[in-house]
Design a protein around this motif. Sequence first.
Motif, PDB file in Angstrom:
ATOM      1  N   VAL A 127     -58.301 -20.599 -89.376  1.00  0.00           N
ATOM      2  CA  VAL A 127     -57.921 -21.780 -90.154  1.00  0.00           C
ATOM      3  C   VAL A 127     -56.976 -22.668 -89.346  1.00  0.00           C
ATOM      4  N   GLN A 128     -55.984 -22.074 -88.696  1.00  0.00           N
ATOM      5  CA  GLN A 128     -55.038 -22.854 -87.900  1.00  0.00           C
ATOM      6  C   GLN A 128     -55.718 -23.546 -86.726  1.00  0.00           C
ATOM      7  N   GLU A 129     -56.664 -22.859 -86.114  1.00  0.00           N
ATOM      8  CA  GLU A 129     -57.388 -23.439 -84.987  1.00  0.00           C
ATOM      9  C   GLU A 129     -58.173 -24.676 -85.426  1.00  0.00           C
ATOM     10  N   GLY A 130     -58.767 -24.612 -86.607  1.00  0.00           N
ATOM     11  CA  GLY A 130     -59.450 -25.758 -87.176  1.00  0.00           C
ATOM     12  C   GLY A 130     -60.789 -26.133 -86.567  1.00  0.00           C
ATOM     13  N   LYS A 131     -61.325 -25.313 -85.707  1.00  0.00           N
ATOM     14  CA  LYS A 131     -62.615 -25.628 -85.073  1.00  0.00           C
ATOM     15  C   LYS A 131     -63.797 -25.284 -85.970  1.00  0.00           C
ATOM     16  N   VAL A 132     -63.650 -24.234 -86.766  1.00  0.00           N
ATOM     17  CA  VAL A 132     -64.703 -23.805 -87.683  1.00  0.00           C
ATOM     18  C   VAL A 132     -64.189 -24.043 -89.098  1.00  0.00           C
ATOM     19  N   ARG A 133     -64.878 -24.962 -89.812  1.00  0.00           N
ATOM     20  CA  ARG A 133     -64.447 -25.314 -91.166  1.00  0.00           C
ATOM     21  C   ARG A 133     -65.667 -25.421 -92.074  1.00  0.00           C
ATOM     22  N   THR A 134     -65.585 -24.789 -93.231  1.00  0.00           N
ATOM     23  CA  THR A 134     -66.640 -24.929 -94.223  1.00  0.00           C
ATOM     24  C   THR A 134     -66.446 -26.265 -94.940  1.00  0.00           C
ATOM     25  N   TYR A 135     -67.466 -26.683 -95.691  1.00  0.00           N
ATOM     26  CA  TYR A 135     -67.439 -28.018 -96.302  1.00  0.00           C
ATOM     27  C   TYR A 135     -66.201 -28.262 -97.159  1.00  0.00           C
ATOM     28  N   ASP A 136     -65.728 -27.240 -97.863  1.00  0.00           N
ATOM     29  CA  ASP A 136     -64.573 -27.428 -98.736  1.00  0.00           C
ATOM     30  C   ASP A 136     -63.283 -27.645 -97.958  1.00  0.00           C
ATOM     31  N   MET A 137     -63.275 -27.267 -96.702  1.00  0.00           N
ATOM     32  CA  MET A 137     -62.116 -27.490 -95.844  1.00  0.00           C
ATOM     33  C   MET A 137     -62.161 -28.877 -95.206  1.00  0.00           C
ATOM     34  N   SER A 141     -68.812 -33.167 -99.781  1.00  0.00           N
ATOM     35  CA  SER A 141     -69.539 -32.517-100.874  1.00  0.00           C
ATOM     36  C   SER A 141     -70.297 -31.304-100.370  1.00  0.00           C
ATOM     37  N   GLY A 142     -70.434 -30.324-101.250  1.00  0.00           N
ATOM     38  CA  GLY A 142     -71.254 -29.167-100.928  1.00  0.00           C
ATOM     39  C   GLY A 142     -72.717 -29.536-101.038  1.00  0.00           C
ATOM     40  N   GLY A 143     -73.561 -28.634-100.675  1.00  0.00           N
ATOM     41  CA  GLY A 143     -74.990 -28.878-100.742  1.00  0.00           C
ATOM     42  C   GLY A 143     -75.614 -28.805 -99.360  1.00  0.00           C
ATOM     43  N   ALA A 144     -76.916 -28.989 -99.328  1.00  0.00           N
ATOM     44  CA  ALA A 144     -77.675 -28.831 -98.086  1.00  0.00           C
ATOM     45  C   ALA A 144     -77.213 -29.785 -96.986  1.00  0.00           C
ATOM     46  N   LYS A 145     -76.708 -30.961 -97.346  1.00  0.00           N
ATOM     47  CA  LYS A 145     -76.298 -31.958 -96.347  1.00  0.00           C
ATOM     48  C   LYS A 145     -75.001 -31.594 -95.626  1.00  0.00           C
ATOM     49  N   SER A 146     -74.244 -30.670 -96.166  1.00  0.00           N
ATOM     50  CA  SER A 146     -72.925 -30.389 -95.592  1.00  0.00           C
ATOM     51  C   SER A 146     -73.002 -29.870 -94.157  1.00  0.00           C
ATOM     52  N   ILE A 147     -74.018 -29.096 -93.834  1.00  0.00           N
ATOM     53  CA  ILE A 147     -74.154 -28.572 -92.467  1.00  0.00           C
ATOM     54  C   ILE A 147     -74.412 -29.722 -91.492  1.00  0.00           C
ATOM     55  N   SER A 148     -75.256 -30.670 -91.884  1.00  0.00           N
ATOM     56  CA  SER A 148     -75.544 -31.808 -91.004  1.00  0.00           C
ATOM     57  C   SER A 148     -74.329 -32.732 -90.861  1.00  0.00           C
ATOM     58  N   GLN A 149     -73.352 -32.586 -91.760  1.00  0.00           N
ATOM     59  CA  GLN A 149     -72.124 -33.377 -91.677  1.00  0.00           C
ATOM     60  C   GLN A 149     -71.037 -32.639 -90.892  1.00  0.00           C
ATOM     61  N   GLY A 150     -71.391 -31.526 -90.281  1.00  0.00           N
ATOM     62  CA  GLY A 150     -70.462 -30.798 -89.431  1.00  0.00           C
ATOM     63  C   GLY A 150     -69.812 -29.570 -90.019  1.00  0.00           C
ATOM     64  N   ALA A 151     -70.154 -29.230 -91.249  1.00  0.00           N
ATOM     65  CA  ALA A 151     -69.553 -28.051 -91.882  1.00  0.00           C
ATOM     66  C   ALA A 151     -70.148 -26.768 -91.314  1.00  0.00           C
ATOM     67  N   ALA A 152     -69.319 -25.757 -91.252  1.00  0.00           N
ATOM     68  CA  ALA A 152     -69.783 -24.439 -90.819  1.00  0.00           C
ATOM     69  C   ALA A 152     -70.476 -23.741 -91.979  1.00  0.00           C
ATOM     70  N   SER A 153     -71.460 -22.949 -91.668  1.00  0.00           N
ATOM     71  CA  SER A 153     -72.121 -22.130 -92.687  1.00  0.00           C
ATOM     72  C   SER A 153     -71.234 -20.935 -93.020  1.00  0.00           C
ATOM     73  N   THR A 154     -71.606 -20.227 -94.056  1.00  0.00           N
ATOM     74  CA  THR A 154     -70.921 -18.994 -94.438  1.00  0.00           C
ATOM     75  C   THR A 154     -70.915 -18.017 -93.267  1.00  0.00           C
ATOM     76  N   VAL A 155     -72.060 -17.903 -92.619  1.00  0.00           N
ATOM     77  CA  VAL A 155     -72.201 -16.961 -91.504  1.00  0.00           C
ATOM     78  C   VAL A 155     -71.336 -17.378 -90.320  1.00  0.00           C
ATOM     79  N   LYS A 156     -71.320 -18.669 -90.013  1.00  0.00           N
ATOM     80  CA  LYS A 156     -70.523 -19.142 -88.869  1.00  0.00           C
ATOM     81  C   LYS A 156     -69.030 -18.885 -89.107  1.00  0.00           C
ATOM     82  N   MET A 157     -68.557 -19.128 -90.330  1.00  0.00           N
ATOM     83  CA  MET A 157     -67.148 -18.869 -90.635  1.00  0.00           C
ATOM     84  C   MET A 157     -66.853 -17.372 -90.550  1.00  0.00           C
ATOM     85  N   THR A 158     -67.725 -16.565 -91.090  1.00  0.00           N
ATOM     86  CA  THR A 158     -67.536 -15.113 -91.034  1.00  0.00           C
ATOM     87  C   THR A 158     -67.513 -14.639 -89.580  1.00  0.00           C
TER      88      THR A 158
END
Length: 166
Positions: A127-137, A141-158
């Motif tokens: 979280v402090q590094e800030g390089k990997v962030r899910t849509y809520d961070m 908005s959530g939804g299918a478009k969030s990944i194309s907007q730069g959000a990390a997936s559940t798997v990428k964050m894990t």
Amino acid sequence: MMEETAKEVAKNYPGIALWSTNIDAQLMWLNKNPEDYNVIVASNLFGDILSDAFAGLVGGLGFAASGNIGDEVAVFEPTHGSAPKYADLNPPIVNPIAMILSAVMMLEYIGETEKAKRVRDAISAVVQEGKVRTYDMMRISGGAKSISQGAASTVKMTDAILAKLK
């Protein structure tokens, strides 16, 4: 029923204040004076409203872990539940931190404090590094478009959290 039972039990504990409030007033008082509260007993509906309303104080529902601890059983889970509206998205987009922090709470509960600290520190580092962030961070908005907007997936964050554990 809960209120009547609380009033009966309260008779044995005269030094502990018992308040009965409406949910809207309770939200206001919690917001204004959180230091006045230690334990809140609520129905599932009102407990859900309270936990969701104040999850923003810790970063949102994606960070809000919970534990229900009884005399013989303890259950740990994210306050947001299973997020069924996102269940069919591929890749999945739900922030896994609340679930992982729920597991951290369970580790602490069973006395595995060093393991809990390692996991908590790994989450903190990501979280402090800030390089990997899910849509809520990211305040998108959530939804299918969030990944194309730069959000990390559940798997990428894990995976990012797991990498910090190594």
